[in-house]
Design a protein around this motif. Structure first.
Motif, PDB file in Angstrom:
ATOM      1  N   ALA B 113       0.811  -1.219   0.000  1.00 56.17           N
ATOM      2  CA  ALA B 113       0.000   0.000   0.000  1.00 56.17           C
ATOM      3  C   ALA B 113       0.844   1.268   0.000  1.00 56.17           C
ATOM      4  CB  ALA B 113      -0.939  -0.014   1.202  1.00 56.17           C
ATOM      5  N   THR B 136      -6.906  -0.554  -7.030  1.00 54.22           N
ATOM      6  CA  THR B 136      -7.367  -0.573  -5.636  1.00 54.22           C
ATOM      7  C   THR B 136      -8.887  -0.696  -5.586  1.00 54.22           C
ATOM      8  OG1 THR B 136      -7.470   1.831  -5.571  1.00 54.22           O
ATOM      9  CG2 THR B 136      -5.449   0.798  -4.766  1.00 54.22           C
ATOM     10  N   ALA B 194      -5.485  -2.448  -0.621  1.00 61.53           N
ATOM     11  CA  ALA B 194      -6.216  -1.559  -1.515  1.00 61.53           C
ATOM     12  C   ALA B 194      -6.808  -0.386  -0.732  1.00 61.53           C
ATOM     13  CB  ALA B 194      -7.320  -2.335  -2.232  1.00 61.53           C
TER      14      ALA B 194
END
Lengths: 490, 315
Positions: B113, B136, B194
């Motif tokens: 991330a 995402t 995500a």
């Protein structure tokens, strides 16, 4: 070539074959046993793992459902059929080294029938009035009356012989007399056992076995496909079976269980207290559509509450053919020309959840509307089984030879017709095979003609195994993954 | 600072008490008697009564609640109805699967991330940003158990790199255990990654509009230098908050993932215990998870206050 060289050659071939053969197995079943005491709970998974492998009873079930001598090699039945004298096998020891003798048998039976007993099948022992040790290898059991089912009852997993020395820890460390010794239970993961080198009977071919517990259909598929398990007894996803059948790495065994799958009706509640309504429901059902739609073709239609593979089974399917036309007429006759609305409570197994949707639409076709509620097992036990708060439900009765439940007016479908009770009483008192068969036929016919429940199909069990494995049970006369006769051929 | 910590400690204790009452009450209300469930459909009423007595279910609800709570305070979580073994021992065994799995997933999720979020923020509006955001979006939408099935069919069934199911245990060695946890950790981590990437990106973009960023650029830093030195550090506060919440989510998310991958963790224990109405196990495990979450939040609060004096007065 002389005889001797032929012999040597074949011996060599044999030993070579044996050296190559695998001697361990990883078996998956769907549910993990909650504990390891077959005498202290109803969970089938306990018997699946331990029956015949770790624990044995006086008698035992074979793969074909027959009852044969177990720890008792023979028995004598007194004139009136009330006194059974069991002759026990010599030299049988428990896995902790203690001797199995008449004292252990007395202990096991007395414990199961005691007032504070937590045996889930206490009814099996109900007729026992006395257990007497005659000598270390002879035990005498006295019944309050003749019981044609007694030897059958003693074959159940709930009637296995346990020892007072190890009873305290049986739930986590089971000590039996069987061909496999329990090694380890990693809860949530696996149970391991290994061959009992001092077993009284034929030594099993397998040296060790591991049980795994996979209920998720996708995980089950992946586990078998990736060959993480060698066999899956009771494979949870029937839709995947054709794929395994087509794969030369695997074999699929399609067998029967003792599970009569029924659309149970609340006979104690209107409108199901009316036999015409019950008949209408039975005729509204299309069994083939349910078997094909919900079970992917796995299952044998039944017309009564009896296992079709049992020699005493009576084919009564013609009493309840699929006839929606006639069903509507019957409903009108019963005073419901426009049908009625009732509840349909469905426990978790797919036979109920998938089958329930199909049955709901079949009932709708004759004018019966159902309100479907999905329930968990514990909830089913409380609402349906305990409080009888339901109209219809679908459930598979997996206990062997359980037609006797119809004699209990308090049982959840509330039948208990006195005429049926009379048949059961006579059956219990009858020991000659022909007389029993006739009475069992009467019993089957009576519940079918009374349309007590909608009889759907005998629950099938599919086993997926690697191709080289043999000796697994095809049918499940009792819940058991009996490994004593299992071997690898390559 | 001490007074603040004390106030938080009191509210933590209150939260735990309320949580224990709620957990106990909810489990009381769920229909289904453990004894009747264990004994099945052929059991006689006297057998069920005998088992209820043996399990200690005959006492009144308040008495059982008190016994449960006082037991937990002394480290005694009771004895499982079905397994007949101490619950504390069962939890101790399972923690060694679930916590490492959650931490592994958290590390993976962070590793994915942070770069993705920073990259997207740095290229705001350009193709790189759009593709990361699209990815995402997909990651947030896809349920982790479905994703788990897909990666099993690719990496286990097709390629054979991993076992499809199971956990060998830490006794089998560090790397085999880590290997067995890899697919489950990926399946758990990606949806979380995500979410985290999106938070990282938007938090960074907020920072980029702050005055101090203009100052940083004015004193001669390049866009990239300003981003790394000032924006990323400041953007971390909301990101860390999310990360703290996600740890709880990863622990709970294990319930499904542990089923799919057949891992003997806390999630599987809760799942099996609920089905078996092993209420004492359900109560204790849920209480443990609540305790973990509350303590993590407490630690985060204290850490914030230590870093940022403004927060001490406000709460």
């Amino acid at each position: 070539m002389t005889i001797r060289t032929t012999l040597t050659a074949s011996l060599l071939a044999l030993t070579a074959g044996m050296a190559a053969a695998q001697t361990d197995i990883t078996v998956a079943i769907q549910l993990e046993p909650p504990n390891l005491d077959p005498t202290g709970g109803a969970a089938q998974a306990i018997d699946s793992v331990l029956y015949s492998n770790v624990f044995e009873g006086l008698t035992r079930f074979m793969a074909d459902g027959s009852v044969v001598p177990g720890l008792a090699h023979s028995w004598d039945i007194s004139e009136g059929g009330t006194v059974y004298t069991f002759n026990l096998r010599e030299g049988v020891t428990f896995h902790d080294g203690t001797t199995m003798d008449a004292e252990d048998v007395k202990f096991s039976l007395d414990r199961a029938r005691a007032e504070d007993s937590t045996n889930a099948q206490k009814g099996l022992f109900a007729g026992i009035t006395d257990v007497t040790v005659v000598d270390p290898l002879t035990v005498q059991v006295t019944l309050d009356g003749p019981n044609g089912m007694f030897l059958f009852n003693m074959a159940w997993g709930d009637a296995v012989i346990v020892a007072p020395e190890s009873i305290e820890t049986i739930a986590s460390n089971p000590i039996g007399t069987g061909a496999f010794v329990f090694d380890e239970w990693v809860q949530g993961d696996r149970i391991e056992m290994s061959r009992n080198e001092s077993y009284w009977g034929d030594a099993p071919a397998l040296e060790s076995a591991t049980f795994k517990f996979i209920s998720d259909p996708t995980a089950a598929f992946a586990a078998v496909m990736a060959e993480d398990v060698d066999a899956f007894v009771g494979f949870p996803a029937p839709e995947n079976l054709p794929q395994f059948e087509a794969d030369p790495r695997f074999q699929v065994l399609s067998g029967n269980t003792e599970g009569e799958t029924i659309l149970a009706m609340n006979n104690g509640m209107a409108p199901f207290d009316n036999v015409l309504v019950r008949q209408a429901v039975s005729l509204a059902i299309d069994r083939d559509a349910i078997i094909n739609g919900a079970m992917f073709g796995q299952g044998t239609p039944i017309g009564t509450h009896f296992a079709p593979h049992n020699p005493d089974y009576l084919d009564l399917l013609e009493l309840s053919p699929h006839d929606p036309e006639r069903a509507r007429e019957l409903l009108a006759e019963a005073g419901f020309p426009d049908g009625f609305t009732t509840t349909l409570k469905l426990p978790p197994p797919s036979y109920a959840r998938r089958g329930g949707e199909i049955i709901a639409s079949q009932l709708r076709a004759v004018g019966i509307e159902t309100e479907i509620t999905n329930v968990e097992w514990a909830q089913w036990l409380e609402e349906v089984f305990g409080n009888k708060d339901y109209g219809l439900t679908i459930v598979s009765h997996t206990e062997p030879m359980d037609i006797g439940i119809y004699a209990n007016p308090d049982y959840y479908f509330q039948y208990g017709d006195p005429a049926f009770v009379a048949i059961m009483d006579e059956l219990n008192a009858t020991t000659d095979p022909e007389g029993r068969t006739a009475l069992l036929h009467d019993a089957q016919r009576m519940i079918s003609e009374n349309y007590v429940n909608g009889y759907l199909f005998e629950l099938a069990i599919a086993t997926v195994a690697k191709a080289g494995l043999s000796g697994l049970w095809l049918n499940q006369p009792t819940a058991s993954v009996d490994l004593t006769g299992v071997s690898w051929s390559n | 600072m001490i007074r603040f910590a004390l106030r938080r400690l009191i509210s933590l204790t209150l939260s735990l008490i309320v949580a224990s009452i709620v957990i106990f009450a909810v489990i009381e209300i769920i229909p289904g008697d453990p004894a009747a469930f264990m004994l099945g459909v052929n059991a006689r009423p006297d057998t069920v009564a005998a088992l209820r007595e043996e399990l200690g279910l005959t006492a009144s609800a308040p008495a059982r609640y008190l016994a449960w709570v006082t037991g937990m305070l002394t480290g005694d979580f009771g004895t499982s109805y079905t397994y007949k073994t101490p619950v504390a021992g069962m939890i101790a065994d399972r923690i060694w699967v679930s916590f490492p799995l959650a931490i592994y997933a958290l590390i993976l999720s962070t590793l994915i991330a942070f770069p993705a979020g920073i990259y997207a923020a740095a290229r705001r509006g350009r193709l790189g940003d759009v593709s990361v955001m699209a990815a995402t979006q997909l990651g947030v939408a896809v349920p982790n158990f479905w994703f788990a099935m897909i990666i099993v069919s690719i990496f286990s069934l097709k390629l054979g790199w991993f076992n499809a199911i199971g956990f060998p245990g830490w006794d089998a060695g560090f790397w085999p255990a880590i290997k067995a946890l890899t697919l489950p950790a990926i399946a758990l981590a990606l949806p979380q990654a995500a979410i985290l990437a999106r938070v990282m990106r938007s938090s960074l973009l907020d920072m980029l509009n702050e005055d101090f960023m203009r100052t940083a650029r004015a004193k001669g830093l390049s866009r990239r230098q300003a981003l790394w030195r000032h924006a990323v550090r400041n953007a971390m506060i909301p990101v860390l908050t999310i990360l703290g919440l996600q740890f709880a989510f990863l622990l709970a998310g294990g319930i499904i993932i542990e089923q799919v991958f057949y891992l003997p963790g806390l999630g599987r224990l809760i799942f099996q215990s609920i089905q078996a109405r092993d209420l004492i196990v359900v109560e204790s495990v849920v209480m443990l998870l609540v305790f973990t979450v509350i303590v993590v939040n407490f630690a985060v609060d204290i850490a914030y206050a230590a870093v940022d004096p403004r927060l001490r007065g406000r709460r």
